[in-house]
Design a protein around this motif. Structure first.
Motif, PDB file in Angstrom:
ATOM      1  N   TYR A   7      45.239  36.712  13.022  1.00  0.00           N
ATOM      2  CA  TYR A   7      46.074  37.570  13.778  1.00  0.00           C
ATOM      3  C   TYR A   7      45.160  39.081  12.841  1.00  0.00           C
ATOM      4  CZ  TYR A   7      50.284  35.021  14.871  1.00  0.00           C
ATOM      5  OH  TYR A   7      50.190  34.315  15.899  1.00  0.00           O
ATOM      6  N   SER A   8      44.548  39.191  12.104  1.00  0.00           N
ATOM      7  CA  SER A   8      43.943  39.755  11.635  1.00  0.00           C
ATOM      8  C   SER A   8      42.379  39.553  11.177  1.00  0.00           C
ATOM      9  CB  SER A   8      45.293  40.620  10.307  1.00  0.00           C
ATOM     10  OG  SER A   8      43.864  41.680   9.483  1.00  0.00           O
ATOM     11  N   GLU A   9      41.291  39.978  12.116  1.00  0.00           N
ATOM     12  CA  GLU A   9      39.816  40.013  11.627  1.00  0.00           C
ATOM     13  C   GLU A   9      39.347  40.609  11.193  1.00  0.00           C
ATOM     14  OE1 GLU A   9      37.853  37.191  14.408  1.00  0.00           O
ATOM     15  OE2 GLU A   9      39.466  36.844  15.834  1.00  0.00           O
ATOM     16  N   ALA A  10      38.394  40.505  10.691  1.00  0.00           N
ATOM     17  CA  ALA A  10      37.178  41.344  10.285  1.00  0.00           C
ATOM     18  C   ALA A  10      36.309  42.039  11.183  1.00  0.00           C
ATOM     19  CB  ALA A  10      36.930  42.135   8.876  1.00  0.00           C
ATOM     20  N   LEU A  11      35.971  43.340  11.405  1.00  0.00           N
ATOM     21  CA  LEU A  11      35.439  43.984  12.531  1.00  0.00           C
ATOM     22  C   LEU A  11      34.275  44.681  12.407  1.00  0.00           C
ATOM     23  CD1 LEU A  11      37.975  45.792  14.518  1.00  0.00           C
ATOM     24  CD2 LEU A  11      36.640  43.810  15.463  1.00  0.00           C
ATOM     25  N   THR A  12      32.438  44.298  12.484  1.00  0.00           N
ATOM     26  CA  THR A  12      31.119  44.566  12.059  1.00  0.00           C
ATOM     27  C   THR A  12      30.943  46.400  13.172  1.00  0.00           C
ATOM     28  OG1 THR A  12      30.909  42.415  11.547  1.00  0.00           O
ATOM     29  CG2 THR A  12      28.764  44.331  11.279  1.00  0.00           C
ATOM     30  N   THR A  13      30.467  46.793  12.045  1.00  0.00           N
ATOM     31  CA  THR A  13      31.041  48.239  12.522  1.00  0.00           C
ATOM     32  C   THR A  13      29.215  48.953  11.986  1.00  0.00           C
ATOM     33  OG1 THR A  13      33.258  48.738  12.537  1.00  0.00           O
ATOM     34  CG2 THR A  13      31.983  51.175  12.702  1.00  0.00           C
ATOM     35  N   TYR A  14      28.128  49.140  13.123  1.00  0.00           N
ATOM     36  CA  TYR A  14      26.921  49.873  12.342  1.00  0.00           C
ATOM     37  C   TYR A  14      26.833  51.309  13.265  1.00  0.00           C
ATOM     38  CZ  TYR A  14      25.887  47.207  16.419  1.00  0.00           C
ATOM     39  OH  TYR A  14      25.394  46.130  17.700  1.00  0.00           O
ATOM     40  N   PRO A  15      26.324  52.067  13.211  1.00  0.00           N
ATOM     41  CA  PRO A  15      26.053  52.487  11.199  1.00  0.00           C
ATOM     42  C   PRO A  15      27.481  52.882  10.878  1.00  0.00           C
ATOM     43  CG  PRO A  15      25.316  54.073  12.662  1.00  0.00           C
ATOM     44  CD  PRO A  15      25.454  53.527  13.480  1.00  0.00           C
ATOM     45  N   ASN A  16      27.722  52.674   9.428  1.00  0.00           N
ATOM     46  CA  ASN A  16      28.766  52.404   9.142  1.00  0.00           C
ATOM     47  C   ASN A  16      28.441  53.895   7.450  1.00  0.00           C
ATOM     48  OD1 ASN A  16      31.198  53.490   8.405  1.00  0.00           O
ATOM     49  ND2 ASN A  16      32.143  51.456   8.554  1.00  0.00           N
ATOM     50  N   PRO A  17      28.496  54.105   6.659  1.00  0.00           N
ATOM     51  CA  PRO A  17      29.279  55.498   7.778  1.00  0.00           C
ATOM     52  C   PRO A  17      28.307  56.548   9.023  1.00  0.00           C
ATOM     53  CG  PRO A  17      27.996  56.563   5.890  1.00  0.00           C
ATOM     54  CD  PRO A  17      27.873  54.916   5.753  1.00  0.00           C
ATOM     55  N   PHE A  18      29.239  57.195   9.815  1.00  0.00           N
ATOM     56  CA  PHE A  18      28.269  57.636  10.822  1.00  0.00           C
ATOM     57  C   PHE A  18      29.014  59.077  10.989  1.00  0.00           C
ATOM     58  CE2 PHE A  18      32.173  56.190  12.498  1.00  0.00           C
ATOM     59  CZ  PHE A  18      32.572  57.047  13.331  1.00  0.00           C
ATOM     60  N   SER A  19      27.886  59.638  11.525  1.00  0.00           N
ATOM     61  CA  SER A  19      28.422  60.937  12.051  1.00  0.00           C
ATOM     62  C   SER A  19      28.794  61.676  13.555  1.00  0.00           C
ATOM     63  CB  SER A  19      26.962  61.883  11.952  1.00  0.00           C
ATOM     64  OG  SER A  19      26.363  62.067  12.173  1.00  0.00           O
ATOM     65  N   GLU A  20      28.133  60.527  14.047  1.00  0.00           N
ATOM     66  CA  GLU A  20      27.992  61.101  16.125  1.00  0.00           C
ATOM     67  C   GLU A  20      28.586  60.174  17.343  1.00  0.00           C
ATOM     68  OE1 GLU A  20      24.888  63.511  17.549  1.00  0.00           O
ATOM     69  OE2 GLU A  20      25.396  64.919  15.947  1.00  0.00           O
ATOM     70  N   THR A  21      28.232  58.739  16.638  1.00  0.00           N
ATOM     71  CA  THR A  21      28.122  57.295  17.197  1.00  0.00           C
ATOM     72  C   THR A  21      28.545  56.395  16.439  1.00  0.00           C
ATOM     73  OG1 THR A  21      25.941  57.477  18.045  1.00  0.00           O
ATOM     74  CG2 THR A  21      28.217  58.673  19.258  1.00  0.00           C
ATOM     75  N   ALA A  22      29.536  55.585  16.702  1.00  0.00           N
ATOM     76  CA  ALA A  22      28.866  53.892  16.039  1.00  0.00           C
ATOM     77  C   ALA A  22      29.373  53.163  17.293  1.00  0.00           C
ATOM     78  CB  ALA A  22      29.862  54.093  14.677  1.00  0.00           C
ATOM     79  N   THR A  23      29.121  51.411  16.407  1.00  0.00           N
ATOM     80  CA  THR A  23      29.047  50.723  17.822  1.00  0.00           C
ATOM     81  C   THR A  23      30.035  49.885  17.034  1.00  0.00           C
ATOM     82  OG1 THR A  23      27.098  51.042  18.653  1.00  0.00           O
ATOM     83  CG2 THR A  23      27.683  48.728  18.715  1.00  0.00           C
ATOM     84  N   VAL A  24      30.817  48.943  17.352  1.00  0.00           N
ATOM     85  CA  VAL A  24      31.715  47.631  16.572  1.00  0.00           C
ATOM     86  C   VAL A  24      31.417  46.698  17.510  1.00  0.00           C
ATOM     87  CG1 VAL A  24      34.167  47.705  16.242  1.00  0.00           C
ATOM     88  CG2 VAL A  24      34.069  49.923  16.499  1.00  0.00           C
ATOM     89  N   ASN A  25      31.687  45.307  16.830  1.00  0.00           N
ATOM     90  CA  ASN A  25      31.275  44.283  17.236  1.00  0.00           C
ATOM     91  C   ASN A  25      32.771  43.722  17.345  1.00  0.00           C
ATOM     92  OD1 ASN A  25      28.497  43.873  18.461  1.00  0.00           O
ATOM     93  ND2 ASN A  25      27.876  43.392  16.050  1.00  0.00           N
ATOM     94  N   LEU A  26      32.998  43.501  18.324  1.00  0.00           N
ATOM     95  CA  LEU A  26      35.000  42.521  18.349  1.00  0.00           C
ATOM     96  C   LEU A  26      34.142  40.974  18.669  1.00  0.00           C
ATOM     97  CD1 LEU A  26      36.343  43.509  21.876  1.00  0.00           C
ATOM     98  CD2 LEU A  26      36.304  44.652  18.808  1.00  0.00           C
ATOM     99  N   PRO A  27      35.192  40.627  17.271  1.00  0.00           N
ATOM    100  CA  PRO A  27      35.121  38.575  17.367  1.00  0.00           C
ATOM    101  C   PRO A  27      35.025  38.540  18.863  1.00  0.00           C
ATOM    102  CG  PRO A  27      36.417  40.006  16.262  1.00  0.00           C
ATOM    103  CD  PRO A  27      35.842  41.277  16.928  1.00  0.00           C
ATOM    104  N   GLY A  28      35.289  37.088  18.778  1.00  0.00           N
ATOM    105  CA  GLY A  28      35.173  35.580  19.968  1.00  0.00           C
ATOM    106  C   GLY A  28      36.556  35.577  20.645  1.00  0.00           C
ATOM    107  N   SER A  29      37.329  36.310  19.850  1.00  0.00           N
ATOM    108  CA  SER A  29      38.712  36.072  19.905  1.00  0.00           C
ATOM    109  C   SER A  29      39.673  37.311  20.671  1.00  0.00           C
ATOM    110  CB  SER A  29      39.283  35.827  18.972  1.00  0.00           C
ATOM    111  OG  SER A  29      39.759  37.128  17.493  1.00  0.00           O
ATOM    112  N   PHE A  30      38.412  38.281  20.912  1.00  0.00           N
ATOM    113  CA  PHE A  30      39.026  39.400  22.026  1.00  0.00           C
ATOM    114  C   PHE A  30      38.392  38.861  23.208  1.00  0.00           C
ATOM    115  CE2 PHE A  30      40.233  41.323  17.980  1.00  0.00           C
ATOM    116  CZ  PHE A  30      40.825  41.858  18.213  1.00  0.00           C
ATOM    117  N   SER A  31      37.258  37.404  24.238  1.00  0.00           N
ATOM    118  CA  SER A  31      36.942  37.493  25.060  1.00  0.00           C
ATOM    119  C   SER A  31      38.480  37.727  25.821  1.00  0.00           C
ATOM    120  CB  SER A  31      36.147  36.120  25.195  1.00  0.00           C
ATOM    121  OG  SER A  31      35.972  36.303  25.962  1.00  0.00           O
TER     122      SER A  31
END
Length: 93
Positions: A7-31
């Motif tokens: 019910y709660s998973e951590a996400l990987t976000t990069y770059p973090n901190p960011f100013s304009e754009t960032a990418t978040v990797n979704l865990p496989g449970s969101f497939s």
């Protein structure tokens, strides 16, 4: 374990901190989950409209179009109730 729902998973976000754009990797449970994203400031106010969110496969692209510098919480919710969160640090452009 097998058959359990997270019910709660951590996400990987990069770059973090960011100013304009960032990418978040979704865990496989969101497939196949058709997830939705929301961004909240530290007071709990929904500030999702201050950026553009694009889901691309197992990643989420964040484009900052109006968030001020600060700390935010990204919450991704799947249609089966799976939730994942990430703390975002936005810096000035």
């Amino acid at each position: 374990g097998v058959g359990e729902t997270n019910y709660s998973e951590a996400l990987t976000t990069y770059p973090n901190p960011f100013s304009e754009t960032a990418t978040v990797n979704l865990p496989g449970s969101f497939s196949g989950e058709n997830p939705a994203a929301a961004i909240f400031d530290m007071t709990g106010k929904n500030v999702t409209s201050a950026l553009t969110i694009r889901f691309e496969g197992n990643t989420v692209q964040l484009l900052n179009t109006g968030l001020a510098a600060g700390i935010y919480t990204l919450k991704i919710t799947g249609n089966s109730g799976t939730v994942a969160t990430s703390r975002l640090c936005v810096t000035t452009k």
